[in-house]
Enzyme design. Structure first.
Site, PDB file in Angstrom:
ATOM      1  N   SER A 191      51.364 -20.158  19.070  1.00 44.63           N
ATOM      2  CA  SER A 191      50.195 -21.692  20.176  1.00 44.63           C
ATOM      3  C   SER A 191      50.027 -21.739  21.289  1.00 44.63           C
ATOM      4  O   SER A 191      52.144 -22.124  21.750  1.00 44.63           O
ATOM      5  CB  SER A 191      50.813 -22.784  19.076  1.00 44.63           C
ATOM      6  N   LEU A 192      49.410 -20.791  21.985  1.00 44.40           N
ATOM      7  CA  LEU A 192      49.714 -21.146  23.027  1.00 44.40           C
ATOM      8  C   LEU A 192      48.851 -21.950  23.817  1.00 44.40           C
ATOM      9  O   LEU A 192      49.341 -23.157  24.722  1.00 44.40           O
ATOM     10  CB  LEU A 192      48.985 -19.963  23.481  1.00 44.40           C
ATOM     11  N   HIS A 193      47.330 -22.458  23.960  1.00 43.47           N
ATOM     12  CA  HIS A 193      46.889 -23.969  24.177  1.00 43.47           C
ATOM     13  C   HIS A 193      46.306 -24.386  25.390  1.00 43.47           C
ATOM     14  O   HIS A 193      45.674 -24.748  25.750  1.00 43.47           O
ATOM     15  CB  HIS A 193      47.456 -24.526  23.291  1.00 43.47           C
ATOM     16  N   GLU A 229      52.128 -31.955   2.744  1.00 42.86           N
ATOM     17  CA  GLU A 229      50.632 -30.919   2.989  1.00 42.86           C
ATOM     18  C   GLU A 229      50.368 -29.806   2.430  1.00 42.86           C
ATOM     19  O   GLU A 229      51.368 -29.076   3.037  1.00 42.86           O
ATOM     20  CB  GLU A 229      49.723 -31.733   3.312  1.00 42.86           C
ATOM     21  N   CYS A 275      46.132 -30.288   9.591  1.00 43.59           N
ATOM     22  CA  CYS A 275      47.762 -30.205   9.078  1.00 43.59           C
ATOM     23  C   CYS A 275      47.932 -31.647   9.866  1.00 43.59           C
ATOM     24  O   CYS A 275      47.878 -32.459  10.951  1.00 43.59           O
ATOM     25  CB  CYS A 275      48.699 -29.843   9.756  1.00 43.59           C
ATOM     26  N   CYS A 314      53.464 -32.136  19.353  1.00 46.68           N
ATOM     27  CA  CYS A 314      52.483 -31.714  20.202  1.00 46.68           C
ATOM     28  C   CYS A 314      51.799 -32.575  20.095  1.00 46.68           C
ATOM     29  O   CYS A 314      51.213 -33.337  19.441  1.00 46.68           O
ATOM     30  CB  CYS A 314      51.824 -30.299  19.665  1.00 46.68           C
ATOM     31  N   GLU A 373      57.819 -26.611  12.184  1.00 49.17           N
ATOM     32  CA  GLU A 373      57.348 -25.941  13.201  1.00 49.17           C
ATOM     33  C   GLU A 373      58.758 -24.158  12.672  1.00 49.17           C
ATOM     34  O   GLU A 373      60.208 -24.281  12.303  1.00 49.17           O
ATOM     35  CB  GLU A 373      58.439 -25.728  14.671  1.00 49.17           C
ATOM     36  N   CYS A 411      48.672 -33.593  17.918  1.00 44.82           N
ATOM     37  CA  CYS A 411      48.413 -32.945  16.368  1.00 44.82           C
ATOM     38  C   CYS A 411      49.285 -33.856  15.644  1.00 44.82           C
ATOM     39  O   CYS A 411      49.845 -34.904  15.555  1.00 44.82           O
ATOM     40  CB  CYS A 411      49.735 -31.837  16.500  1.00 44.82           C
ATOM     41  N   CYS A 431      57.784 -33.337  11.979  1.00 44.23           N
ATOM     42  CA  CYS A 431      58.330 -32.456  12.806  1.00 44.23           C
ATOM     43  C   CYS A 431      58.188 -32.560  14.291  1.00 44.23           C
ATOM     44  O   CYS A 431      58.253 -34.027  14.608  1.00 44.23           O
ATOM     45  CB  CYS A 431      56.525 -31.506  13.184  1.00 44.23           C
ATOM     46  N   ASN A 464      41.143 -30.428  15.453  1.00 47.82           N
ATOM     47  CA  ASN A 464      40.390 -31.286  14.450  1.00 47.82           C
ATOM     48  C   ASN A 464      40.839 -32.762  15.430  1.00 47.82           C
ATOM     49  O   ASN A 464      41.895 -32.836  15.616  1.00 47.82           O
ATOM     50  CB  ASN A 464      41.363 -30.968  13.589  1.00 47.82           C
TER      51      ASN A 464
END
Ligand code: SAH
Length: 344
Positions: free
Chosen positions: A215-217, A93, A334, A117, A161, A120, A113, A291
């Site tokens: 990307s900490l999150h 995509e 994504c 995560c 990644e 995701c 990937c 999302n």
């Protein structure tokens, strides 16, 4: 017989080497390069090349192009989401977005990937394979061909990644940036990583002017390990140490991405932890409203929590923005379109 190679996988000096090995002048490499990145479809259309060279190129190479399997257009914000298919039938995509500063394309760097995560959509099915630099270049080219738009900015925030495909991604950046390539300035390229610490050091040493997003999150290891398994290998302290090295050696700020997930990382306490962690660092925090992904237990944080999170960070002098949601009605987050394609 050796199979043909995608010519978009070659840098200019590799093309020069190829020509030299065939007893041909190096300057032809620049001409070929320019034709390729002007999006010429066949070697026969490269008008200033001698016939013998065209035949040689035809024998050894092909000009890799992707097929547009699907395209969704959001009329409300003019976001276009593409599903591109490559020779081996794998699909990826990419998303074309309309920002005030120009067209931005978000590209994938891997098919699938392996970072896992938990929130995701790209991780379903794990990693199929990494993409080649030629395929990543074709993402940019196929989209700009279809939309008839020049792409000014590139973000490596699609599926995959980037730092798990480091060498091809660096090659991609060099060709994108080359004056005879797509000629897009490094400052207009952003790489986002889930935090593969050794590659952050390597990337700092490349001395590029690209932007780095991390990307900490989460601001504590327990929460981060729960939602991002990569944290079990490279914890927050090591990650921030690498970011500090990057900032010091490049003099560039780091963007920390923080997806706000309801009841996981969106409390005021979380905001204060994050503020304490990042205080004084040359950085920027980008708060992303999660999302929602079908089949995953994570939900978007309520709007008022997003606002108070931002306000709390402000108290620590941290520059914070809330990411505008684009293309949500076309599943632009994504992995969601590919997820449907793979399932079918
Ligand atoms: N692997 C890289 C780049 C791809 S993801 C990385 O992890 O940074 C780009 C960004 O989107 C990352 O910050 C990622 O954590 C975030 N993301 C993934 N799924 C999301 C979702 N459902 N909602 C909001 N952000 C998401």
């Amino acid at each position: 017989m050796q199979s043909k190679k995608n010519i978009k996988d070659l840098e200019l000096d590799e093309l020069e080497k190829y020509l030299e090995e065939h007893g041909l002048p190096r300057f032809r490499a620049g001409q070929i390069f320019e034709w390729i990145y002007k999006d010429t479809a066949s070697f026969g259309d490269m008008l200033n090349l001698p016939k013998t060279l065209i035949e040689l190129l035809d024998k050894d190479f092909y000009i890799g192009r992707a097929i547009i399997e699907a395209m969704l257009h959001s009329v409300t914000d003019n976001t276009r989401k593409y599903l591109l298919c490559f020779e081996d039938k794998n699909a990826v995509e990419c998303v074309l977005m309309d920002y005030s500063y120009g067209k931005t394309i978000c590209i994938s760097t891997q098919i699938g990937c392996r970072m896992s995560c938990k929130f995701c959509a790209s991780t379903e099915g794990g990693l199929v394979r990494s993409m080649t630099c030629g395929e990543m270049l074709e993402e940019v080219m196929a989209v700009s061909r279809d939309a008839e738009e020049r792409v000014g900015n590139i973000v490596l925030m699609g599926t995959g990644e980037p730092f798990d495909n480091y060498d091809q991604v660096m090659k991609f950046i060099r060709i994108i940036n080359h004056s005879k390539g797509l000629n897009i300035g490094q400052r207009h390229i952003t790489i986002s990583t889930s935090g593969i610490v050794p590659r952050i050091y390597d990337f700092a040493d490349e001395n590029l002017q690209c932007k780095l997003a991390v990307s900490l999150h989460a601001a504590d290891d327990v929460t981060r390990s729960r939602i991002m398994p990569v944290n079990r290998k490279y914890g927050i302290e090591k990650l921030l140490e690498a970011c500090r090295y990057y900032i010091k050696s490049t003099n560039r700020r780091v963007t920390f991405e923080y997806a706000l997930i309801k009841d996981v990382n969106d409390s005021i306490r979380n905001a204060h932890k994050l503020g304490t962690l990042l205080k004084g660092m040359l950085c920027h925090v980008n708060l992303i409203p999660l999302n929602k992904v079908e089949g995953k237990a994570f939900n978007k944080a309520p709007e008022e929590k997003v606002r108070s999170f931002k306000l709390a960070l402000k108290g620590y002098g941290i520059d914070t923005t809330i990411r505008r949601e684009l293309g949500s009605e076309i599943d632009a987050a994504c992995g969601q379109l590919r997820q449907k394609y793979v399932r079918q």
